[in-house]
Design a protein around this motif. Structure first.
Motif, mmCIF file in Angstrom:
data_model
loop_
_atom_site.group_PDB
_atom_site.id
_atom_site.type_symbol
_atom_site.label_atom_id
_atom_site.label_comp_id
_atom_site.label_asym_id
_atom_site.label_seq_id
_atom_site.Cartn_x
_atom_site.Cartn_y
_atom_site.Cartn_z
ATOM 1 N N ALA A 1 36.875 43.948 35.582
ATOM 2 C CA ALA A 1 36.841 43.548 36.986
ATOM 3 C C ALA A 1 35.424 43.596 37.542
ATOM 4 C CB ALA A 1 37.767 44.442 37.812
ATOM 5 N N VAL A 2 34.642 44.572 37.119
ATOM 6 C CA VAL A 2 33.253 44.672 37.576
ATOM 7 C C VAL A 2 32.456 43.453 37.133
ATOM 8 C CG1 VAL A 2 31.103 45.969 37.309
ATOM 9 C CG2 VAL A 2 33.238 47.191 37.723
ATOM 10 N N ASP B 1 33.502 40.477 39.197
ATOM 11 C CA ASP B 1 32.904 40.551 40.537
ATOM 12 C C ASP B 1 31.426 40.166 40.514
ATOM 13 O OD1 ASP B 1 35.297 41.356 41.631
ATOM 14 O OD2 ASP B 1 34.800 43.495 41.651
ATOM 15 N N ALA B 2 30.764 40.411 39.378
ATOM 16 C CA ALA B 2 29.346 40.067 39.252
ATOM 17 C C ALA B 2 29.122 38.578 39.042
ATOM 18 C CB ALA B 2 28.726 40.854 38.104
ATOM 19 N N ALA C 1 41.234 40.259 36.558
ATOM 20 C CA ALA C 1 40.719 39.231 37.463
ATOM 21 C C ALA C 1 41.264 37.868 37.059
ATOM 22 C CB ALA C 1 39.185 39.207 37.429
ATOM 23 N N ASP D 1 30.676 37.243 30.463
ATOM 24 C CA ASP D 1 30.398 38.599 30.917
ATOM 25 C C ASP D 1 29.255 39.204 30.106
ATOM 26 O OD1 ASP D 1 31.641 39.126 28.507
ATOM 27 O OD2 ASP D 1 33.321 40.240 29.359
#
Length: 284
Positions: free
Chosen positions: A52-53, A56-57, A95, A16
């Motif tokens: 979560a962002v 999703d990326a 996630a 991330d």
């Protein structure tokens, strides 16, 4: 969720980006000495949402909000243990990704700038004791691996390697390529080699550094899977707690890093979900 150890043998894996950066962009106050841990304590839903962002990326591994949490710091021990465990559970809930529990340097707990130098005035045994309980709590909380990150000196790497050898939980160890603690010739290479000798350590490398320093730093690394997640190029002023300069596109350098053996790649301070999406696209 991927099997990280098995996947690293076949292809690079996406980490991330800057959790504190994203939390701040979402309107959270990260200006205190606790940084993103303040949000972990006061608004855990925001931490879960930020994880979560990044997932999703395209992030396949998310790093918990525990970087600046450690025993003997600003938070009472009982509350601290609960927060460490919360950091893992929130990432798990966000996630279906690998959860890496962040273990920052002792200097991050002090919030006095020593995380950029490793100049604590402490020996290996003292450093081992200061790290030990946090490592055990995060491992017991169910993290898939320990993300030992931004370590600023060979002495602290040595202490952490000894503790990781005792615990036996999968981990990666990443040093700060910009730290003044590695000025001696070969000191960073020796530290990375010591970390890589621990059977549970899956990868070693660098983070929280300028993108242009990554390749030179990794040229010294031992022949094991490598990790690289630099900042986006701005310069942090610890005295004023402000960033200066212009960001660099991290994804542009990803093919070069992968050719050098990087198998865990992402972004650190100032990197955004857009940066992680671009890195994931570059790897594809």
């Amino acid at each position: 969720m991927i099997d990280l150890a098995a996947t690293l043998a076949h292809r690079p894996v996406v980490l991330d980006g800057g959790l504190g950066t994203l939390l701040e962009a979402r309107g959270n106050d990260v200006a205190s000495d606790l940084w993103s841990a303040r949000v972990l304590r006061d608004d855990p839903d925001e931490v879960r949402a930020a994880h979560a962002v990044f997932a999703d990326a395209g992030a396949e591994v998310v790093i918990t909000a525990s970087y600046q949490l450690g025993f003997g710091g600003q938070i009472p021990d009982a509350e601290l243990e609960a927060l460490l465990r919360r950091s893992v559970s929130l990432a798990r809930e966000a996630a279906d990704v690998v959860v890496a529990a962040s273990v920052g340097p002792i200097g991050a707990l002090r919030a006095d700038g020593s995380e950029y130098t490793g100049d604590y005035g402490l020996g290996v045994d003292q450093l081992r004791r200061l790290h030990r309980r946090r490592l055990h709590v995060l491992a017991d909380a169910g993290a898939d691996l320990l993300a030992v990150e931004t370590i600023p000196s060979p002495l602290e790497v040595e202490a952490l390697a000894l503790e990781l050898a005792d615990i036996g939980v999968p981990a990666f160890v990443s040093v700060s390529a910009d730290s003044t603690g590695f000025v001696a010739p070969g000191s960073r290479a020796d530290a990375l080699r010591a970390a890589a000798s621990v059977p549970a350590v899956l990868a070693v490398g660098v983070n929280c550094c300028a993108p242009e320093t990554v390749s030179a730093a990794l040229a010294e690394a031992p022949g094991v899977p490598l990790v690289a997640y630099p900042n986006t190029g701005e310069r942090w002023d610890a005295a004023t707690r402000t960033w200066h300069g212009a960001p660099a596109p991290l994804a542009a350098a990803v093919p070069q890093w992968v050719d050098a053996g990087v198998r865990l790649v992402g972004g650190c301070c100032r990197s955004t979900p857009a940066d992680i999406a671009a890195i994931a696209a570059a790897l594809r």
